[in-house]
Design a protein around this motif. Sequence first.
Motif, short mmCIF file in Angstrom:
data_model
loop_
_atom_site.label_atom_id
_atom_site.label_comp_id
_atom_site.label_asym_id
_atom_site.label_seq_id
_atom_site.Cartn_x
_atom_site.Cartn_y
_atom_site.Cartn_z
N LEU A 56 59.57 67.33 41.36
CA LEU A 56 61.01 67.40 41.51
C LEU A 56 61.41 66.17 42.32
CD1 LEU A 56 63.46 69.26 40.91
CD2 LEU A 56 63.14 70.21 43.18
N ASP A 57 62.26 65.34 41.78
CA ASP A 57 62.66 64.07 42.40
C ASP A 57 61.47 63.14 42.60
OD1 ASP A 57 65.26 65.05 42.53
OD2 ASP A 57 64.97 65.89 44.55
N GLY A 58 60.53 63.14 41.67
CA GLY A 58 59.42 62.21 41.69
C GLY A 58 58.26 62.58 42.59
N LYS A 59 58.30 63.72 43.25
CA LYS A 59 57.16 64.14 44.08
C LYS A 59 56.90 65.63 43.86
CE LYS A 59 59.88 65.00 48.23
NZ LYS A 59 60.00 64.74 49.65
N PRO A 60 55.66 66.07 44.08
CA PRO A 60 55.34 67.48 43.85
C PRO A 60 56.12 68.39 44.80
CG PRO A 60 53.40 66.28 44.60
CD PRO A 60 54.51 65.30 44.50
N ILE A 61 56.40 69.60 44.33
CA ILE A 61 57.16 70.56 45.13
C ILE A 61 56.35 70.96 46.37
CG2 ILE A 61 58.18 72.86 45.14
CD1 ILE A 61 58.71 72.49 42.16
N VAL A 62 55.05 71.17 46.19
CA VAL A 62 54.17 71.60 47.28
C VAL A 62 52.95 70.69 47.28
CG1 VAL A 62 52.66 73.47 48.07
CG2 VAL A 62 54.88 74.01 47.12
N GLU A 63 52.51 70.31 48.47
CA GLU A 63 51.25 69.57 48.60
C GLU A 63 50.14 70.61 48.68
OE1 GLU A 63 50.87 66.31 48.43
OE2 GLU A 63 53.02 66.00 48.27
N TRP A 64 49.28 70.63 47.68
CA TRP A 64 48.22 71.62 47.63
C TRP A 64 46.87 70.92 47.79
CZ3 TRP A 64 44.10 72.32 44.19
CH2 TRP A 64 43.39 73.51 44.35
N ALA A 65 46.01 71.48 48.62
CA ALA A 65 44.65 70.95 48.79
C ALA A 65 43.67 72.08 48.50
CB ALA A 65 44.46 70.44 50.21
N ARG B 207 51.99 77.56 29.20
CA ARG B 207 51.06 78.31 30.05
C ARG B 207 51.72 78.65 31.39
NH1 ARG B 207 45.20 78.87 30.51
NH2 ARG B 207 44.61 79.02 32.70
N VAL B 208 52.30 77.66 32.05
CA VAL B 208 52.98 77.87 33.32
C VAL B 208 54.40 77.36 33.17
CG1 VAL B 208 53.05 77.30 35.77
CG2 VAL B 208 50.86 77.56 34.63
N GLN B 209 55.37 78.25 33.36
CA GLN B 209 56.77 77.88 33.31
C GLN B 209 57.43 78.36 34.60
OE1 GLN B 209 57.94 79.84 29.66
NE2 GLN B 209 57.86 77.90 28.57
N ILE B 210 57.83 77.41 35.45
CA ILE B 210 58.45 77.74 36.73
C ILE B 210 59.73 76.92 36.87
CG2 ILE B 210 58.20 77.71 39.23
CD1 ILE B 210 55.21 78.07 38.86
N ASP B 211 60.79 77.55 37.32
CA ASP B 211 62.04 76.85 37.58
C ASP B 211 61.86 76.10 38.91
OD1 ASP B 211 64.60 75.99 38.12
OD2 ASP B 211 65.55 77.88 37.57
N ALA B 212 61.71 74.78 38.83
CA ALA B 212 61.40 73.96 39.99
C ALA B 212 62.51 73.99 41.03
CB ALA B 212 61.13 72.52 39.55
N GLU B 213 63.74 74.00 40.60
CA GLU B 213 64.86 74.00 41.56
C GLU B 213 64.90 75.29 42.36
OE1 GLU B 213 68.32 73.14 39.25
OE2 GLU B 213 67.61 71.11 38.77
N LYS B 214 64.72 76.42 41.69
CA LYS B 214 64.71 77.70 42.40
C LYS B 214 63.52 77.78 43.36
CE LYS B 214 67.15 80.62 39.09
NZ LYS B 214 67.03 81.81 38.23
N ALA B 215 62.36 77.30 42.91
CA ALA B 215 61.17 77.35 43.76
C ALA B 215 61.37 76.51 45.02
CB ALA B 215 59.95 76.85 42.99
N SER B 216 61.89 75.30 44.86
CA SER B 216 62.10 74.45 46.05
C SER B 216 63.16 75.05 46.97
CB SER B 216 62.48 73.03 45.64
OG SER B 216 63.71 73.03 44.95
N GLU B 217 64.17 75.70 46.39
CA GLU B 217 65.20 76.36 47.20
C GLU B 217 64.58 77.48 48.04
OE1 GLU B 217 68.93 79.32 46.30
OE2 GLU B 217 68.59 77.64 44.91
N TRP B 218 63.72 78.30 47.44
CA TRP B 218 63.07 79.38 48.17
C TRP B 218 62.09 78.85 49.21
CZ3 TRP B 218 64.72 84.04 48.83
CH2 TRP B 218 65.55 84.62 47.87
#
Length: 149
Positions: free
Chosen positions: A82-91, A51-62
């Motif tokens: 990524l590295d045991g924690k979410p890429i973005v903190e979302w509320a 359903r959702v496919q995102i390249d985590a490394e590229k996203a964190s780089e951007w």
Amino acid sequence: MALKIRLARGGSKKRPFYSVVIADARAPRDGRFVEKIGSYDPRLPKDSEFRVQIDAEKASEWLRKGAQPTDRVARFLSKIELDGKPIVEWAHGDNPKKGEPGKKAQERAEEKAEKAKAAAEAAAAPAEEAPAAEEAPAEEAPAEEAASE
């Protein structure tokens, strides 16, 4: 240049498919973008891994470069670790007026409530009169029986 991580719509009519892209904030939704980093298919079940496919490394780089995710993409990125924690903190956002019906719908709801109230009053009024009407013929009935005998 203000960069956004957002969805660009693809697919045909009634069959949406979205690409997760890095784009200039001024560019049109489905227009020019810098890089495609993933995809989103809303027609698949929520528990599907495709359903959702995102390249985590590229996203964190951007994100480190200053790109800002939209609310929907931020929700997706908060579920990817990524590295045991979410890429973005979302509320969850707070927009209490978003779920409120429009003016016409509120007027229709008020009219419906008034009709229901009037119907309830009308139903209650005859119910009070009906027992009195039933009692009167019951008193007359013994007199008629005596006359017929």
